[in-house]
Design a protein around this motif. Structure first.
Motif, short mmCIF file in Angstrom:
data_model
loop_
_atom_site.label_atom_id
_atom_site.label_comp_id
_atom_site.label_asym_id
_atom_site.label_seq_id
_atom_site.Cartn_x
_atom_site.Cartn_y
_atom_site.Cartn_z
N UNK A 1 0.84 -1.21 0.00
CA UNK A 1 0.00 0.00 0.00
C UNK A 1 0.88 1.26 0.00
N UNK A 2 1.92 1.25 0.83
CA UNK A 2 2.81 2.40 0.89
C UNK A 2 3.48 2.65 -0.45
N UNK A 3 3.90 1.56 -1.09
CA UNK A 3 4.55 1.70 -2.40
C UNK A 3 3.55 2.22 -3.44
N UNK A 4 2.32 1.70 -3.38
CA UNK A 4 1.30 2.15 -4.34
C UNK A 4 0.97 3.63 -4.15
N UNK A 5 1.01 4.08 -2.91
CA UNK A 5 0.76 5.52 -2.67
C UNK A 5 1.82 6.35 -3.39
N UNK A 6 3.07 5.89 -3.33
CA UNK A 6 4.13 6.60 -4.05
C UNK A 6 3.87 6.58 -5.55
N UNK A 7 3.41 5.44 -6.04
CA UNK A 7 3.10 5.33 -7.48
C UNK A 7 2.03 6.35 -7.87
N UNK A 8 1.00 6.45 -7.02
CA UNK A 8 -0.11 7.36 -7.33
C UNK A 8 0.32 8.83 -7.23
N UNK A 9 1.21 9.10 -6.29
CA UNK A 9 1.74 10.47 -6.20
C UNK A 9 2.52 10.79 -7.47
N UNK A 10 3.28 9.83 -7.94
CA UNK A 10 4.03 10.03 -9.19
C UNK A 10 3.04 10.26 -10.33
N UNK A 11 1.97 9.47 -10.37
CA UNK A 11 0.98 9.62 -11.45
C UNK A 11 0.33 11.00 -11.39
N UNK A 12 -0.02 11.44 -10.17
CA UNK A 12 -0.58 12.79 -10.02
C UNK A 12 0.37 13.85 -10.58
N UNK A 13 1.64 13.70 -10.24
CA UNK A 13 2.63 14.66 -10.72
C UNK A 13 2.76 14.59 -12.23
N UNK A 14 2.69 13.38 -12.76
CA UNK A 14 2.82 13.19 -14.19
C UNK A 14 1.65 13.83 -14.93
N UNK A 15 0.45 13.72 -14.34
CA UNK A 15 -0.74 14.29 -14.98
C UNK A 15 -0.72 15.82 -14.86
N UNK A 16 -0.16 16.28 -13.73
CA UNK A 16 0.05 17.70 -13.54
C UNK A 16 -1.16 18.55 -13.86
N UNK A 17 -0.97 19.52 -14.75
CA UNK A 17 -2.00 20.51 -15.03
C UNK A 17 -3.11 19.98 -15.93
N UNK A 18 -3.05 18.69 -16.29
CA UNK A 18 -4.12 18.14 -17.14
C UNK A 18 -5.46 18.13 -16.42
N UNK A 19 -5.43 18.11 -15.10
CA UNK A 19 -6.67 18.08 -14.32
C UNK A 19 -6.75 19.38 -13.52
N UNK A 20 -7.87 20.08 -13.66
CA UNK A 20 -8.02 21.36 -12.97
C UNK A 20 -8.35 21.16 -11.50
#
Ligand code: SF4
Length: 281
Positions: free
Chosen positions: A97-116
């Motif tokens: 779970x801890x590792x997946x949270x890091x993955x999702x944080x990375x994904x959020x950063x990757x998506x960046x400004x694509x989501x308002x």
């Protein structure tokens, strides 16, 4: 090999736990064996004293458990009669779970400004799913997707469980948990369209993962809260005397922490659901 008792007692290590290797123990074996014992002791100790092991309040993951009596034992604060192996599988689950949270944080950063309006995925948020006799029931929701209105829970499961979930769905416990988290997000003012459980294999190829989902239904959460409130009321009124009266279910009794084969004192430990695997007459 010798150990300094003061050093052993330092920090937050609980040296009172049975099994702590004493200096005499360690002197009696090879250095490698001594280290093995110390490492195993440390792993077991941190599992035993992890926050999840000490929780006594009901959480969203327990409200949908098919066995009412098991919920009752938890509410009465019953002693665990079936400790089994230290909770290694849940520890693996927590670590992943801890590792997946890091993955999702990375994904959020990757998506960046694509989501308002902020990150697309809201991670590990504490949600309040409702009350039982005035007490708020809260839990941490793994993932909320702002784009699709999805509430997603990770589960790290073994091969047999994975096969069962693919064939028969997630079962009451995980299904109810998903809808409870859905209600928690709804109560925070977020739209919830569906709930999902992403089953990830603990010991199979990643491609065997299974993403279960269904439309969100608040009534499933409300009914689970009402059921738990009924059990809680019985336990508050009758104490441990309520336990023999609570219904049971075939719910992996041999892994239940309150299981004790052939127990005749149900107020203290449970002989298991009649006919369940591991049930001893
Ligand atoms: S041993 Fe089985 S029947 Fe008894 S409380 Fe646990 S899950 Fe329920």
């Amino acid at each position: 090999m010798t150990r300094d008792p003061a050093a052993q007692a330092a920090g937050d290590i609980d040296t009172s736990r049975v099994g702590w290797p004493t200096p005499a123990d360690l002197d009696a074996v090879s250095p490698a064996e001594a280290v093995r014992r110390e490492l195993m002791w440390a792993i077991e100790n941190r599992i035993d004293y992890a926050p999840r092991s000490l929780q006594t309040r009901l959480g969203p993951s327990e409200l949908g458990h098919p066995c009412q009596r098991r919920i009752g034992y938890k509410l009465t604060g019953a002693e665990i009669s079936n400790p089994g192996d230290p909770a290694w599988y849940p520890t693996i689950g927590t670590a992943v779970h801890g590792w997946l949270e890091d993955v999702m944080k990375w994904l959020n950063g990757h998506l960046g400004s694509l989501v308002e309006g902020g990150p697309r995925f809201l991670l590990e948020h504490q949600v309040d799913v409702g009350e039982i006799l005035g007490e708020h029931i809260t839990g941490k929701s793994d993932v909320y997707d702002r784009v699709t209105g999805g509430v997603i829970d990770w589960k790290i499961v073994g091969e047999r469980q994975l096969k069962k979930y693919k064939e028969k769905g997630p079962g009451d416990q995980y299904r109810v948990q998903g809808h409870l988290y859905g209600r928690g997000w709804q109560r925070r003012g977020m739209p919830v369209n569906y709930v999902a459980v992403f089953f990830l294999p603990r010991d199979r190829m990643l491609r065997d993962a299974y993403f279960w989902h269904e439309p969100y239904d608040e009534q499933i959460a409300v009914q689970a809260l009402a059921r738990a409130e009924g059990i809680t009321t019985m336990v508050r009124n009758l104490g441990t005397g309520a336990l023999p009266m609570l219904s049971t279910a075939d719910a992996h009794c041999t892994f239940c922490p309150y299981f004790l084969p052939a127990s005749t004192q149900v107020e203290e430990a449970c002989p298991g659901h009649p006919g369940a695997t591991g049930y001893i007459r």
